[in-house]
Design an enzyme around this catalytic site. Structure first.
Site, PDB file in Angstrom:
ATOM      1  N   LYS A  38      18.052  86.989  41.754  1.00  0.00           N
ATOM      2  CA  LYS A  38      16.149  87.377  41.770  1.00  0.00           C
ATOM      3  C   LYS A  38      16.222  88.407  40.732  1.00  0.00           C
ATOM      4  CE  LYS A  38      16.639  91.296  44.962  1.00  0.00           C
ATOM      5  NZ  LYS A  38      16.109  91.999  46.315  1.00  0.00           N
ATOM      6  N   TYR A 270       7.382 113.300  21.230  1.00  0.00           N
ATOM      7  CA  TYR A 270       6.161 113.741  21.914  1.00  0.00           C
ATOM      8  C   TYR A 270       6.176 115.065  22.691  1.00  0.00           C
ATOM      9  CZ  TYR A 270       4.084 109.244  20.565  1.00  0.00           C
ATOM     10  OH  TYR A 270       3.591 108.161  20.020  1.00  0.00           O
TER      11      TYR A 270
END
Length: 385
Positions: A38, A270
């Site tokens: 999956k 940042y």
């Protein structure tokens, strides 16, 4: 395409996938092995990993969504496939026609799969899932008799054939947790009831990766292995991959985009959460959270660069992050950066990044994004996607 990408890429060792499947078969010698593929095989690539797992002796594949199962069939992947995450109106008929076993957790799902089987003119292969204590998908014990009875009736009319009975552990990655014994008891009780009512399953299964590695009494007929197939430990408490006999299959690598000198007191990225203490050199790594590098590992995420372990300086941005390489180290644009790998050459591992991001290794490998090319190492060959 077989060239190595020049920005960032995930190197997938298919021989490691095969070796891990063989190791898991040895851990559960009396059970079949399902390789769970999956979420694009936990970020490793569903189709190549599914084929490698089958080659190594896995007899089942597992997917969450029906779309994942159907994509495997469309790619020509054979073998038995179980798909378990269904919602009303899902592609039941397509799954039946593609010879996919489908999980049923409630009456609504049984009704929809019966209707789809009639429309397809074929018998649907279904597996009944019991909620033995996880509290997620699966049928509650109070509703089990109704679901089993309806499944027996549907089997008698020929619309379905019950191929499996199964459940899922909540805390198998915490050895000794009291819920483990309680779930095993509940599972045995629910199995006994279903079998008394006439269901003869091909496979009974509850063991996930940690249970496969630590709970032989949970192996029954089939073990469902996800993260362990890809060589990552399902929990640090269980041991490192090497201690568990596993080999990590993914290495995430990048190449330095820029190196520059900056003065003392220079902010980095940042928010200026990192400010240089002295004159130094910064290396720009062209991978960020859009590629799957966890922003929560800002200031802590480790990499191997220039023969040394270094850490993200300041915030991880969408497409890039920075490491402080010091004033003397000889690092150049184009140099390889190992973000994580198997650790055998001193590089960080997925578990190291998980600890830096305060998460689990499952998330680290699964979150590597679609814009990161996968390069598959298969013996002496390499191909890129």
């Amino acid at each position: 395409m077989n060239e190595t990408p020049t920005r960032v890429y995930a190197e997938i060792d298919l021989d490691a996938v095969r070796a891990n499947v063989r190791a898991l078969r040895e851990r559960a010698p009396r059970a079949e092995v399902m390789a769970v593929v999956k979420s694009d095989a936990y970020g490793h690539g569903a189709v190549p990993c599914a084929r490698a797992a089958l080659e190594a002796g896995a007899t089942w594949l597992g997917t969450a969504t029906p779309e994942e199962a159907l994509a495997l069939r469309a790619a020509g992947v054979g073998g038995r496939i179980l798909c378990w995450l269904w919602t009303p109106g899902g592609p039941w008929r397509q799954a039946i026609e593609a010879d996919v076993d489908v999980a049923v957790s409630g009456m609504w799902a049984l009704e929809e799969v019966r209707a789809a089987a009639r429309a397809a003119g074929r018998t649907a292969r279904i597996q009944l899932k019991a909620d033995t204590g996880l509290g997620r998908n699966g049928c509650q014990p109070a509703d089990w008799a109704e679901l089993v009875g309806a499944a027996v009736a549907a089997q008698a009319e020929g619309t379905v054939h019950v191929t499996g009975l199964w459940s899922h552990f909540a805390c198998a990655d915490e050895p000794g947790h009291p819920s483990i014994a309680l779930q095993l008891t509940a599972f045995r009780d629910m199995l006994a009831y279903a079998e008394k009512e006439g269901i003869e399953p091909e496979v009974r299964h509850i063991a996930n990766s940690p249970a496969t590695l630590t709970l032989p009494e949970s192996h029954f007929d089939l073990v469902r292995c996800g993260l362990a197939v890809y060589g990552v430990s399902p929990a640090p408490e269980l041991g490192t991959p090497a201690q568990l006999g596993l080999r990590p299959a993914m290495a995430l690598k990048a190449f330095v985009a820029l190196v520059k000198e900056v003065p003392a007191g220079h902010g980095v990225s940042y928010g200026h959460h990192y400010v240089t203490e002295d004159e130094t050199r910064l290396a720009l790594i062209p991978a960020g959270y859009a590629d799957g590098i966890p922003r929560h590992a800002s200031g802590r995420g480790p990499v191997l660069l220039g023969g040394r372990t270094r850490h993200a300086a300041g915030r991880v941005a969408m497409d890039q992050f920075v490491v402080d390489i010091g004033p003397e180290d000889r690092v150049l644009p184009g140099d390889e950066v190992v973000i994580f790998g198997d650790g055998e050459r001193g590089e960080p591992t997925a578990e190291d990044w998980a600890q830096a991001a305060h998460t689990i290794a499952y998330e680290i490998v699964t979150r590597i994004g679609v814009r990161v090319p996968r390069v598959y190492r298969d013996g002496s060959t390499a191909t890129a996607e």
